[in-house]
Design an enzyme around this catalytic site. Structure first.
Site, short mmCIF file in Angstrom:
data_model
loop_
_atom_site.label_atom_id
_atom_site.label_comp_id
_atom_site.label_asym_id
_atom_site.label_seq_id
_atom_site.Cartn_x
_atom_site.Cartn_y
_atom_site.Cartn_z
N ASN A 80 5.89 2.75 -8.00
CA ASN A 80 5.13 1.80 -7.18
C ASN A 80 4.01 2.59 -6.48
OD1 ASN A 80 4.36 0.54 -4.67
ND2 ASN A 80 6.02 -0.92 -4.99
N ASP B 232 1.74 1.37 -4.28
CA ASP B 232 1.22 0.69 -3.08
C ASP B 232 0.76 1.67 -2.00
OD1 ASP B 232 2.02 -1.64 -4.28
OD2 ASP B 232 3.64 -2.08 -2.87
N HIS B 233 1.57 2.71 -1.78
CA HIS B 233 1.29 3.54 -0.61
C HIS B 233 0.20 4.57 -0.84
CE1 HIS B 233 3.97 1.18 1.52
NE2 HIS B 233 5.00 1.48 0.75
N HIS C 155 2.25 -4.23 -5.46
CA HIS C 155 2.56 -5.47 -4.74
C HIS C 155 1.27 -5.98 -4.13
CE1 HIS C 155 5.27 -7.45 -1.40
NE2 HIS C 155 4.44 -8.30 -1.95
N ARG D 56 -0.16 -8.20 -1.77
CA ARG D 56 0.32 -9.02 -0.65
C ARG D 56 -0.75 -9.99 -0.23
NH1 ARG D 56 5.03 -6.30 2.03
NH2 ARG D 56 4.88 -7.98 3.51
N ARG E 66 -2.90 -5.75 2.47
CA ARG E 66 -2.86 -4.57 3.35
C ARG E 66 -2.94 -3.26 2.58
NH1 ARG E 66 3.26 -4.81 5.64
NH2 ARG E 66 2.61 -6.92 6.16
N HIS E 67 -2.51 -3.27 1.32
CA HIS E 67 -2.67 -2.02 0.54
C HIS E 67 -3.35 -2.30 -0.80
CE1 HIS E 67 1.31 -3.44 -0.65
NE2 HIS E 67 1.94 -2.87 0.35
N GLU F 285 4.43 -7.13 -8.25
CA GLU F 285 5.34 -7.70 -7.23
C GLU F 285 4.56 -8.73 -6.46
OE1 GLU F 285 7.10 -5.23 -4.21
OE2 GLU F 285 7.93 -3.97 -5.77
N THR G 259 7.62 -3.72 5.43
CA THR G 259 7.80 -3.67 3.98
C THR G 259 8.73 -4.83 3.64
OG1 THR G 259 8.59 -2.31 2.13
CG2 THR G 259 9.72 -2.00 4.23
N THR G 260 9.01 -5.03 2.35
CA THR G 260 9.89 -6.13 1.97
C THR G 260 11.25 -5.90 2.62
OG1 THR G 260 8.77 -6.01 -0.15
CG2 THR G 260 10.67 -7.46 -0.02
N GLU H 296 16.38 -7.49 -9.88
CA GLU H 296 16.21 -6.19 -9.22
C GLU H 296 17.08 -6.20 -7.98
OE1 GLU H 296 12.24 -4.66 -8.35
OE2 GLU H 296 13.11 -3.35 -6.80
N HIS I 38 14.08 -0.01 -3.74
CA HIS I 38 13.74 -0.10 -2.33
C HIS I 38 14.46 0.98 -1.54
CE1 HIS I 38 12.22 -1.55 1.42
NE2 HIS I 38 11.43 -2.35 0.75
N GLY I 39 13.67 1.85 -0.95
CA GLY I 39 14.20 2.89 -0.06
C GLY I 39 14.89 4.03 -0.80
N GLY J 248 8.71 4.01 -4.84
CA GLY J 248 7.33 4.22 -4.41
C GLY J 248 7.20 5.18 -3.24
N HIS J 249 7.69 4.75 -2.08
CA HIS J 249 7.38 5.48 -0.85
C HIS J 249 7.81 6.94 -0.89
CE1 HIS J 249 7.69 6.71 3.38
NE2 HIS J 249 6.60 5.99 3.49
N1 PXP Z 1 11.26 -2.94 -5.11
C1 PXP Z 1 10.69 -3.90 -4.35
C2 PXP Z 1 10.98 -5.32 -4.67
C3 PXP Z 1 9.84 -3.57 -3.28
O1 PXP Z 1 9.29 -4.53 -2.53
C4 PXP Z 1 9.56 -2.21 -3.05
C5 PXP Z 1 8.60 -1.83 -1.95
O2 PXP Z 1 7.33 -2.28 -2.25
C6 PXP Z 1 10.15 -1.25 -3.88
C7 PXP Z 1 11.02 -1.65 -4.89
C8 PXP Z 1 9.90 0.21 -3.71
O3 PXP Z 1 10.42 0.61 -2.49
P1 PXP Z 1 10.06 2.05 -1.92
O4 PXP Z 1 8.58 2.07 -1.69
O5 PXP Z 1 10.87 2.13 -0.66
O6 PXP Z 1 10.48 3.03 -2.97
#
Ligand code: PXP
Length: 239
Positions: free
Chosen positions: A7, A9-10, A43, A45, A49-50, A70, A100-101, A151, A191-192, A213-214
């Site tokens: 991902n 996004d960041h 993503h 949005r 924002r990103h 996304e 974030t989500t 997911e 996520h996370g 991603g992050h």
């Molecule tokens: N999956 C979904 C549905 C998300 O919204 C995100 C964050 O954009 C991620 C995965 C990736 O999460 P992270 O950036 O914490 O790795």
């Protein structure tokens, strides 16, 4: 063997902090693919924002693996997805004020809406993934709406305050995986997730793909920092 989808996004978050044109998430996506990522996620949005519309358009032209958009299941985004043609979309809940989500989708209470969304996207050749908590009822509802992929939201597990809680939440994810299998859905997770908390997932080979991603962007800043400083130093030291 599981796949990694990155991902970006960041990378865009850092760019938007300055409102200029670097770092470019499109370049980062290319580098992720060169490093072996098998998918790129962004993503778009509602508040932009990103990721920007320009990023999505360029990613569609340049991503050679699989582009996963996304998005919230709202009219504006459904139209953008149909126009852009990502390989897949991941439907996520979206609140303006969230960082974030935050949670998974409530598919159970909005089944008609999600079924209509799937019915619009699938004829365009777009696979539809649903981001849900590891809750068998939600997972069954994804199947009933015609979703292809679930997911599983790993954010609560990632946020666990201690090992006991992490183990309990991991067991829930395990049940979610079983439930997705029973419903004939393909499974991803995200996520996370970071370089430490992803390790226990080795015991869940049913999960085909990880969306991360992050932690990758955070690590890139740190592992790349020394080199970046040295390269600038080379430039300025003999002035
Ligand atoms: N999956 C979904 C549905 C998300 O919204 C995100 C964050 O954009 C991620 C995965 C990736 O999460 P992270 O950036 O914490 O790795």
């Amino acid at each position: 063997m599981a796949r990694l989808a990155v991902n970006v996004d960041h990378v865009a978050t850092v760019r938007q902090a300055r409102g200029i044109d670097e770092p470019d998430p499109v370049l980062a996506a290319g580098l992720a693919e060169l490093a072996g990522a098998e998918g790129i996620i962004c993503h778009l949005r509602e508040d932009r924002r990103h990721i920007q519309d320009r990023d999505l358009a360029l990613l569609r032209q340049t991503v050679k693996t699989k582009l996963n958009l996304e998005m919230a299941a709202v009219e504006e985004m459904i139209e953008i997805a149909m126009k852009t043609g990502p390989d897949m979309v991941t439907l996520v809940p979206e609140k303006r004020e969230e960082l974030t989500t935050e949670g998974g989708l409530d598919v159970v209470s909005n089944k008609d809406h999600y079924k209509r969304t799937v019915d619009r996207l699938k004829p365009e050749g777009i696979l539809v993934s649903f981001f849900v908590d590891a809750d068998p009822q939600q997972i069954r509802a994804v199947h009933e709406c015609g979703g292809d992929i679930v997911e599983i939201h790993t954010g609560h597990y990632a946020d666990a305050k201690n090992e006991t809680e992490a183990n309990r939440l991991f067991d829930r994810i395990r049940l979610g995986v079983e439930s997705a299998q029973e419903n004939g859905l393909r499974i991803s997770a995200g996520h996370g997730l970071n370089y430490v908390n992803v390790k226990p997932f080795k015991v869940l080979p049913q999960i085909e793909e990880y969306s991360i991603g992050h932690s990758i962007v955070a690590r890139a800043i740190l592992v790349g920092f020394e080199r970046a400083v040295r390269e600038m130093l080379e430039l300025v030291k003999n002035f």
